[in-house]
Design an enzyme around this catalytic site. Structure first.
Site, PDB file in Angstrom:
ATOM      1  N   SER A 204      35.436 -42.517 -19.758  1.00  0.00           N
ATOM      2  CA  SER A 204      36.072 -43.489 -20.643  1.00  0.00           C
ATOM      3  C   SER A 204      35.400 -44.849 -20.506  1.00  0.00           C
ATOM      4  O   SER A 204      34.185 -44.946 -20.572  1.00  0.00           O
ATOM      5  CB  SER A 204      37.577 -43.540 -20.348  1.00  0.00           C
ATOM      6  OG  SER A 204      38.269 -44.233 -21.347  1.00  0.00           O
TER       7      SER A 204
ATOM      8  N   ASP B 273      38.180 -38.775 -25.273  1.00  0.00           N
ATOM      9  CA  ASP B 273      38.162 -39.560 -24.045  1.00  0.00           C
ATOM     10  C   ASP B 273      38.194 -38.705 -22.772  1.00  0.00           C
ATOM     11  O   ASP B 273      39.073 -37.857 -22.603  1.00  0.00           O
ATOM     12  CB  ASP B 273      39.366 -40.502 -24.057  1.00  0.00           C
ATOM     13  CG  ASP B 273      39.289 -41.574 -23.012  1.00  0.00           C
ATOM     14  OD1 ASP B 273      39.490 -41.256 -21.829  1.00  0.00           O
ATOM     15  OD2 ASP B 273      39.021 -42.732 -23.374  1.00  0.00           O
TER      16      ASP B 273
END
Length: 278
Positions: A38, A163
């Protein structure tokens, strides 16, 4: 002995990782391996491209750039209009792509980096963790940073990715599996906050998400192989409003987070006699 920096996910709270990196690099601690997920994949890619104190200015430039402010900076009306149109996400991925291409180079590949980098993302089709460590860099980092609901999934080949924090928010095991002997964990502070039984509907969702996020971290810590040294750097504490649903838009907090994490990490390293300040 292989030294790894593991950079976790956490949106705007990922600014703390800049302060931690400054504290480490000032003491001559350099990574042989960087693992990110992320926001940690963005910070980590920059460090893998330039594992020296000079990267701090590059990180600050990226975090305070117009592109960074534009990633989630659309008006609520524009976000709602995009959600109605796409049915899947609030924000355009274009500002983040522009930021990555400017900071890393549009044509840069993992193989071009002076330090080995592993980037964690979540595969939709396989419902599995995926590690990128070769090929185009920007696409992999964009995939790892595609927050569900905020940004669309990133398509690479015939597969779609979201993500990396969904499957592994602090990817310690990926560093250990790659041969790390010393691991510095750069986390955004959530693991520093004890969980309590929820009292509201919002709390219920938050606690459930945190349990899902943290159980992998707890598992990796509990199963750390003998002989691997682990150092979890401190953030310096959370800020008021971090639990707000709109906290991901609070770019004005970046400098405070960096400074707090830098001071806390300096104290942490000094107390343990780690590294030599240069």
């Amino acid at each position: 002995m292989t030294v790894a920096f593991v950079l976790g996910g956490g949106g705007v709270r990922g600014a703390v990782e800049i302060g931690m990196l400054r504290a480490l690099l000032e003491r001559g601690i350099r990574p042989d391996l960087v693992v990110g997920t992320s926001i940690g994949s963005i910070n980590g890619a920059l460090v893998a491209a330039d594992p020296t104190p000079a990267v701090i200015d590059r990180l600050l430039d990226a975090w305070t750039s117009p592109e960074a402010n534009a990633v989630y900076g659309d008006s609520l009306f524009a976000q709602f209009a995009r959600l109605v149109k796409t049915k899947t996400h609030l924000n355009s991925p274009a500002p983040l792509r522009h930021l990555l291409e400017r900071a890393l180079g549009a044509d840069t590949a993992f193989e071009d980096l002076p330090v080995r980098l592993r980037v964690v993302a979540a595969s939709i089709e396989r419902a599995a963790e995926h590690v990128f460590e070769s090929g185009p860099l920007v696409e992999a980092v964009l995939a790892s940073s595609s927050v569900p609901g905020l940004l669309p999934p990133t398509r690479i080949g015939d597969e779609h990715f979201i993500d990396g924090g969904i499957v592994n928010s602090i990817p310690i095991a990926q560093a250990v599996d790659a041969g790390a002997h010393t691991v510095y964990v750069l986390q955004v502070g959530r693991i520093e906050t004890p969980l309590e039984p929820p009292r509201t509907a919002v709390d219920t969702a938050r606690v459930a998400f945190e349990i899902a996020r943290r159980h992998r971290y707890a598992h990796d810590i509990a199963n750390l192989p003998e002989g691997v040294a682990l150092h979890v750097l401190p953030t310096g504490g959370a800020l008021d409003g971090d639990d707000s649903l709109m906290s991901y838009r609070r770019m004005t907090t970046v400098r405070r987070r960096i400074d707090a994490a830098y001071d806390a990490s300096r104290e942490f390293l000094d107390a343990r006699g780690i590294g030599d300040e240069s």
